[in-house]
Scaffold this motif. Structure first.
Motif, mmCIF file in Angstrom:
data_model
loop_
_atom_site.group_PDB
_atom_site.id
_atom_site.type_symbol
_atom_site.label_atom_id
_atom_site.label_comp_id
_atom_site.label_asym_id
_atom_site.label_seq_id
_atom_site.Cartn_x
_atom_site.Cartn_y
_atom_site.Cartn_z
ATOM 1 N N VAL A 195 1.006 -0.699 -0.419
ATOM 2 C CA VAL A 195 -0.284 0.146 -0.335
ATOM 3 C C VAL A 195 0.672 1.004 0.781
ATOM 4 O O VAL A 195 1.852 0.762 0.337
ATOM 5 N N VAL A 196 0.814 2.314 0.262
ATOM 6 C CA VAL A 196 0.868 3.321 -0.093
ATOM 7 C C VAL A 196 1.547 4.336 1.095
ATOM 8 O O VAL A 196 0.174 3.386 2.436
ATOM 9 N N PRO A 197 2.468 4.735 1.514
ATOM 10 C CA PRO A 197 2.821 4.983 2.821
ATOM 11 C C PRO A 197 1.818 5.812 3.323
ATOM 12 O O PRO A 197 1.903 5.415 4.969
ATOM 13 N N ARG A 198 1.199 6.556 2.980
ATOM 14 C CA ARG A 198 -0.212 7.138 3.811
ATOM 15 C C ARG A 198 -0.962 6.669 4.449
ATOM 16 O O ARG A 198 -1.546 6.737 5.566
ATOM 17 N N ALA A 199 -1.236 5.266 3.951
ATOM 18 C CA ALA A 199 -2.226 4.495 3.997
ATOM 19 C C ALA A 199 -1.859 3.755 5.579
ATOM 20 O O ALA A 199 -2.527 3.504 6.093
ATOM 21 N N VAL A 200 -0.589 3.647 5.473
ATOM 22 C CA VAL A 200 0.305 2.953 6.700
ATOM 23 C C VAL A 200 0.050 4.214 7.931
ATOM 24 O O VAL A 200 -0.319 3.408 9.017
ATOM 25 N N THR A 201 0.025 5.100 7.403
ATOM 26 C CA THR A 201 0.342 6.073 8.811
ATOM 27 C C THR A 201 -1.382 6.349 9.340
ATOM 28 O O THR A 201 -1.634 6.754 10.128
ATOM 29 N N THR A 202 -2.436 6.420 8.043
ATOM 30 C CA THR A 202 -3.469 6.445 8.911
ATOM 31 C C THR A 202 -3.993 5.315 9.972
ATOM 32 O O THR A 202 -4.514 5.031 11.293
ATOM 33 N N LEU A 203 -3.248 4.232 9.063
ATOM 34 C CA LEU A 203 -3.802 2.971 9.604
ATOM 35 C C LEU A 203 -3.004 2.996 11.375
ATOM 36 O O LEU A 203 -3.633 2.538 12.701
ATOM 37 N N VAL A 204 -1.640 3.733 11.515
ATOM 38 C CA VAL A 204 -0.819 3.117 12.823
ATOM 39 C C VAL A 204 -1.232 4.265 13.080
ATOM 40 O O VAL A 204 -1.909 4.415 14.764
ATOM 41 N N ASP A 205 -2.124 5.031 12.869
ATOM 42 C CA ASP A 205 -2.352 6.628 13.494
ATOM 43 C C ASP A 205 -3.988 6.009 14.592
ATOM 44 O O ASP A 205 -3.714 6.237 15.383
ATOM 45 N N GLY A 206 -4.264 5.282 14.011
ATOM 46 C CA GLY A 206 -5.651 4.690 14.537
ATOM 47 C C GLY A 206 -5.247 3.632 15.638
ATOM 48 O O GLY A 206 -6.008 3.499 16.480
ATOM 49 N N LEU A 207 -4.487 2.612 15.453
ATOM 50 C CA LEU A 207 -4.468 0.950 16.277
ATOM 51 C C LEU A 207 -3.001 2.243 17.508
ATOM 52 O O LEU A 207 -3.123 1.756 18.746
ATOM 53 N N GLU A 208 -2.115 3.058 17.092
ATOM 54 C CA GLU A 208 -2.250 4.274 18.216
ATOM 55 C C GLU A 208 -2.866 4.522 19.090
ATOM 56 O O GLU A 208 -2.583 4.573 20.375
ATOM 57 N N GLY A 209 -3.594 5.040 18.631
ATOM 58 C CA GLY A 209 -4.929 5.775 19.588
ATOM 59 C C GLY A 209 -5.312 4.818 19.801
ATOM 60 O O GLY A 209 -5.601 5.656 21.472
ATOM 61 N N SER A 210 -5.780 3.270 19.872
ATOM 62 C CA SER A 210 -6.226 2.753 20.744
ATOM 63 C C SER A 210 -4.876 1.623 21.478
ATOM 64 O O SER A 210 -5.410 0.759 22.104
ATOM 65 N N GLY A 211 -3.645 1.963 21.816
ATOM 66 C CA GLY A 211 -2.684 1.699 22.064
ATOM 67 C C GLY A 211 -2.340 0.390 21.613
ATOM 68 O O GLY A 211 -1.474 -0.089 22.423
ATOM 69 N N LYS A 212 -2.521 -0.271 20.767
ATOM 70 C CA LYS A 212 -2.155 -1.304 20.244
ATOM 71 C C LYS A 212 -0.590 -1.319 19.478
ATOM 72 O O LYS A 212 0.293 -1.980 19.400
ATOM 73 N N VAL A 213 -0.260 -0.243 19.217
ATOM 74 C CA VAL A 213 1.054 0.268 18.028
ATOM 75 C C VAL A 213 1.490 1.513 19.102
ATOM 76 O O VAL A 213 0.758 2.567 19.995
ATOM 77 N N ARG A 214 2.747 1.787 19.141
ATOM 78 C CA ARG A 214 3.663 2.537 19.312
ATOM 79 C C ARG A 214 4.405 2.952 18.319
ATOM 80 O O ARG A 214 5.508 2.194 17.716
ATOM 81 N N ARG A 215 5.060 4.715 18.186
ATOM 82 C CA ARG A 215 5.854 4.721 17.790
ATOM 83 C C ARG A 215 7.451 4.809 18.851
ATOM 84 O O ARG A 215 7.179 5.355 19.370
ATOM 85 N N VAL A 216 7.939 4.622 18.044
ATOM 86 C CA VAL A 216 9.922 4.571 18.795
ATOM 87 C C VAL A 216 10.848 4.624 17.773
ATOM 88 O O VAL A 216 10.873 4.372 16.402
ATOM 89 N N PRO A 217 11.173 5.679 18.355
ATOM 90 C CA PRO A 217 12.151 5.925 17.551
ATOM 91 C C PRO A 217 13.772 5.294 17.294
ATOM 92 O O PRO A 217 13.257 4.471 18.159
ATOM 93 N N ASP A 218 14.387 4.430 16.174
ATOM 94 C CA ASP A 218 15.341 4.154 15.392
ATOM 95 C C ASP A 218 16.501 4.377 16.441
ATOM 96 O O ASP A 218 17.014 5.438 16.506
ATOM 97 N N PRO A 219 16.711 3.641 17.388
ATOM 98 C CA PRO A 219 18.292 3.311 18.237
ATOM 99 C C PRO A 219 19.302 4.194 17.128
ATOM 100 O O PRO A 219 20.305 4.655 17.917
ATOM 101 N N THR A 220 19.904 4.192 16.146
ATOM 102 C CA THR A 220 20.459 4.335 15.507
ATOM 103 C C THR A 220 20.598 5.898 14.966
ATOM 104 O O THR A 220 21.166 6.603 14.458
ATOM 105 N N ASN A 221 19.543 5.832 14.630
ATOM 106 C CA ASN A 221 19.379 7.405 13.833
ATOM 107 C C ASN A 221 17.107 7.854 14.380
ATOM 108 O O ASN A 221 16.553 7.600 13.962
#
Length: 171
Positions: A65-91
């Motif tokens: 899928v296009v990256p924007r679609a993933v952003t929308t999915l992650v936003d929803g899942l993050e809002g419900s506490g099922k995923v989280r965004r984390v910084p890459d340890p090397t960058n």
């Protein structure tokens, strides 16, 4: 020997089966009460198969899928506490997506919903018919014929090693 009409009929049957599978899975997802869409469930399953938290671009590629679609999915899942965004340890400019404990719990419930849907879909088939269907679907999914014509019939060749097994993915 197949004809254009029989191939057309098979294609239509596959499309109808795909729609039925989606409909039944959606129904079982709704009954699970998780508040997860089929697309979000697919993203959670993809995350579960990654060796380490992937970047959004990696998820988009895996989900085709296009990256924007993933952003929308992650936003929803993050809002419900099922995923989280984390910084890459090397960058630190790179953001990775990881499952939370709630996400892992949701995955276990989703597996139950998927199993119920599969049982409903496959209920009319005998064990032998299920085995035959599994082999045929493997050949169609992989896009490589596993049969060699012999006296007008296909003969099954040995399966490739590791095929069909849920191997880990780097994402």
């Amino acid at each position: 020997m197949t004809t254009p009409d029989s191939d057309s009929l098979l294609a239509e049957q596959l499309l109808r089966l795909t729609r039925r599978v989606h409909r039944i899975q959606k129904h079982h997802l709704e009954r699970s009460g998780l508040g997860v869409t089929p697309a979000q469930a697919r993203l959670l399953r993809t995350l579960a198969h990654c060796d380490s938290p992937p970047r959004m671009a990696d998820l988009a590629e895996r989900l085709e899928v296009v990256p924007r679609a993933v952003t929308t999915l992650v936003d929803g899942l993050e809002g419900s506490g099922k995923v989280r965004r984390v910084p890459d340890p090397t960058n630190r400019r790179v953001i990775r997506i990881e499952l939370t404990e709630d996400g892992r719990k949701a995955l276990r419930q989703l597996r139950g919903a998927r199993m119920s849907a599969a049982e409903e879909i496959l209920d009319p088939l005998t064990d032998l018919e299920r085995q035959v269907l599994s082999g045929l679907l493997d050949a169609l999914v992989d896009g490589t014929p596993e049969r060699t014509p012999k006296h007008g019939q296909g003969q099954r060749q040995g399966q490739e090693q590791g095929r069909g097994q849920g191997q880990g993915h780097n994402c």
